[in-house]
Design an enzyme around this catalytic site. Structure first.
Site, short mmCIF file in Angstrom:
data_model
loop_
_atom_site.label_atom_id
_atom_site.label_comp_id
_atom_site.label_asym_id
_atom_site.label_seq_id
_atom_site.Cartn_x
_atom_site.Cartn_y
_atom_site.Cartn_z
N ALA A 39 -3.55 -6.49 -2.83
CA ALA A 39 -2.46 -6.85 -3.79
C ALA A 39 -2.88 -7.35 -4.96
O ALA A 39 -4.34 -7.62 -5.21
CB ALA A 39 -1.57 -8.00 -3.12
N GLY A 40 -2.26 -7.58 -6.02
CA GLY A 40 -2.58 -7.97 -7.50
C GLY A 40 -1.41 -8.79 -8.06
O GLY A 40 -0.49 -7.93 -8.39
N GLN A 223 2.99 -5.42 -2.34
CA GLN A 223 3.29 -4.27 -2.49
C GLN A 223 4.71 -4.23 -2.35
O GLN A 223 5.52 -5.14 -3.01
CB GLN A 223 2.78 -3.64 -0.99
CG GLN A 223 1.19 -3.58 -1.01
CD GLN A 223 0.56 -4.63 -0.54
OE1 GLN A 223 0.75 -4.99 0.64
NE2 GLN A 223 -0.52 -5.00 -1.21
N THR A 300 -7.50 -2.64 -8.80
CA THR A 300 -8.72 -1.42 -8.84
C THR A 300 -8.81 -0.96 -10.23
O THR A 300 -9.85 -0.07 -10.54
CB THR A 300 -8.28 -0.14 -7.91
OG1 THR A 300 -7.00 0.29 -8.35
CG2 THR A 300 -8.19 -0.67 -6.30
N ARG A 304 -1.94 3.66 -13.70
CA ARG A 304 -0.57 3.88 -12.65
C ARG A 304 0.25 5.25 -12.94
O ARG A 304 0.16 5.50 -14.29
CB ARG A 304 0.36 2.46 -12.68
CG ARG A 304 -0.47 1.36 -12.22
CD ARG A 304 0.53 0.05 -12.19
NE ARG A 304 -0.27 -1.08 -11.91
CZ ARG A 304 -0.19 -2.46 -12.42
NH1 ARG A 304 0.81 -2.43 -13.33
NH2 ARG A 304 -0.90 -3.14 -11.98
N ASP A 332 11.60 -4.61 -22.02
CA ASP A 332 11.07 -4.44 -23.39
C ASP A 332 10.09 -3.23 -23.51
O ASP A 332 10.12 -2.64 -24.68
CB ASP A 332 10.02 -5.76 -23.65
CG ASP A 332 8.98 -6.08 -22.97
OD1 ASP A 332 9.29 -6.00 -21.53
OD2 ASP A 332 7.94 -5.83 -22.96
P1 IMP Z 1 -4.08 0.19 1.11
O1 IMP Z 1 -2.81 -0.85 1.00
O2 IMP Z 1 -5.33 -0.21 0.48
O3 IMP Z 1 -4.17 0.92 2.39
O4 IMP Z 1 -3.51 1.39 0.14
C1 IMP Z 1 -2.25 2.17 0.68
C2 IMP Z 1 -1.42 2.52 -0.36
O5 IMP Z 1 -0.88 1.37 -1.06
C3 IMP Z 1 -2.06 2.99 -1.70
O6 IMP Z 1 -1.33 3.94 -2.32
C4 IMP Z 1 -2.49 2.05 -2.43
O7 IMP Z 1 -2.53 2.47 -4.05
C5 IMP Z 1 -0.88 1.30 -2.55
N1 IMP Z 1 -0.95 -0.14 -2.71
C6 IMP Z 1 -1.94 -1.08 -1.92
N2 IMP Z 1 -1.55 -2.53 -2.74
C7 IMP Z 1 -0.88 -2.40 -3.61
C8 IMP Z 1 -0.26 -2.98 -4.59
O8 IMP Z 1 -0.41 -4.23 -4.75
N3 IMP Z 1 0.43 -2.47 -5.85
C9 IMP Z 1 0.46 -1.04 -5.77
N4 IMP Z 1 0.13 -0.24 -4.85
C10 IMP Z 1 -0.68 -0.83 -3.92
#
Ligand code: IMP
Length: 430
Positions: A39-40, A223, A300, A304, A332
């Site tokens: 996550a971020g 997510q 990463t 997007r 916006d």
């Molecule tokens: P994983 O969670 O690393 O196994 O990735 C599985 C899928 O979930 C991939 O398409 C990632 O890009 C997406 N994903 C995982 N965490 C995030 C997030 O925080 N934001 C957006 N996509 C995410």
């Protein structure tokens, strides 16, 4: 019922961090319920920007206790580094509690994540490569190592040996990799154990007592709905349950504690990694969305994929999460367009449907049916009350509300706290 669940309605990166910021004043506890350092969350507090991956964003507020719940997978080295970085920025993290039941990301999970992606080739998921999927897979296979195992080095060694007896031959013979040494792994993890010991707790019990005392708890999802392992665009999903139901299983709290389920929806759509995105746009319009919306991953750094708002997805998210209201973020960003399409239905092999399709094949065949909205073509980032938005912007928000049958209670027009337009929560609309 002082529980509030915050859930992403699309494919993640909807701006949940800012939503937490908006709710923080009213909260006593913020609990993460699933995911890991995939996550971020970007949160701006008092003009400072913080990027969080594993630690709940409530940590930025001194009055809030933070919890990493049972359903989270924890890379202990990453957690300690994130805590140290926060402390270095003057943020106290002493209150953070870590569930004894949470599973640990082990070195073989990270290795397996990267190897699996490489072997999948063009069918790869596009994971974040943090070992998330393999850690959840081992949890379900009952080969996981949990946070509580850090409290007993003998047990930890026994468990690691059992796992490696099965995993090492696979790594060596199938993937041509070096085996892991159980004692070296345990030695490394025992250094984390020392640092994490004071935080390890029965977090379900802690939350239960807090809820009994009338404390306000925010269950913070990572997510989003369309990345949910059961309800998302499988197999292009994460390996946990970001949907509202996951908040309960992932913290050990019962459904009667929940009063509000807030869905966070970006005014358009983005996704990182592979998999269907029915309203995806290519070319110059995608570039405008990406540049104006700064659509590059927090974890990463990947660009997007961008698309228009998809109300088939939002209606689906409203249903599977039982949303009580919606926050619309980044309105916006759409100021750049003369006309703005919104998907109201899909055409699948000649048939028009407003519902999320039954099968993966139908999702891949889905062509969005767009309704076009007038743009407003003016900077709205300085607007401070909903009524002051241009008429066309209000029409866009109100049409979204109508198309999803969920009241929109807040609209965000920029990353700052003051760029938040609150609306009265209207009754009904579900
Ligand atoms: P994983 O969670 O690393 O196994 O990735 C599985 C899928 O979930 C991939 O398409 C990632 O890009 C997406 N994903 C995982 N965490 C995030 C997030 O925080 N934001 C957006 N996509 C995410």
């Amino acid at each position: 019922m002082p529980g509030t669940i915050l859930v992403g309605t699309q494919w993640g990166d909807e701006g949940k961090g800012k939503a937490t910021d908006l709710l923080a004043d009213k909260m006593d506890i913020v609990a993460r319920y699933q995911g890991g350092n995939n996550a971020g969350h970007t949160v701006m507090v008092a003009g400072r920007t913080f990027k969080l991956h594993l630690v709940p964003s409530g940590v930025l507020y001194p009055h809030i206790t933070t919890v990493i719940g049972d359903g989270v997978v924890v890379d202990p080295g990453v957690l300690l580094a994130e805590l140290a970085a926060l402390e270095a920025q003057g943020i106290s993290t002493v209150g953070l509690k870590l569930s004894a039941n949470a599973h640990l990301i082990m070195p073989w999970h990270k290795e397996r994540d990267k190897l699996a992606e490489r072997y999948l080739g063009r069918n790869r998921i596009g994971t974040t490569g943090r070992g998330i999927g393999p850690a959840y897979a081992d949890k379900v296979a009952r080969l996981g190592i949990r946070v509580q195992d850090l409290l007993d080095p003998k047990i930890l060694l026994q468990k690691v040996e059992v796992v490696l007896r099965e995993r090492n031959p696979l790594l060596a013979k199938v993937y041509n990799r070096l085996p892991f040494d159980a004692e070296a792994v345990v030695e490394e993890y025992m250094t984390y154990a020392e640092a994490l010991r004071p935080r390890i707790a029965d977090t379900s019990l802690f939350l239960w007592k807090a809820l009994r005392d009338g404390k306000q708890v925010l269950f913070e999802g990572a997510q989003a709905t369309m990345l949910d392992v059961d309800h998302g665009t499988y197999p292009f999903v994460t390996s946990s349950s970001p949907v509202a139901g996951g908040a309960l299983a992932g913290t050990g709290v019962g459904p009667r504690e929940i009063e509000r389920v807030i869905g966070i929806a970006k005014a358009y759509t983005t996704r990182v990694g592979s998999g269907p995105l029915p309203t995806e746009v290519q070319g110059p319009e995608a570039e405008v969305l990406r540049e104006q919306g700064a659509e590059f991953g927090t974890t990463t750094g990947r660009a997007r994929r961008c698309g228009w708002l998809d109300t088939v997805v939002l209606r689906y998210a409203a249903r599977v999460n039982g949303l009580t209201d919606l926050f619309i973020t980044k309105l916006d960003v759409l100021s750049a367009f003369d006309r703005i399409p919104v998907a109201t239905a899909y055409r699948i092999d000649g048939e028009v449907t407003g519902d999320w399709p039954l099968t993966q094949t139908e999702v891949h065949h889905a062509e969005p049916v767009f309704e076009w909205f007038e743009g407003w073509r003016e900077d709205i980032s300085g607007v401070t009350s909903y009524g002051d938005l241009p008429r066309a912007a209000r029409s866009y928000v109100e049409a979204t509300e109508k198309l999803c049958s969920v009241p929109v209670s807040a609209v965000f027009v920029g990353p700052g706290r003051e760029q938040t337009l609150l609306r009265e929560r209207t009754a009904g609309g579900r």
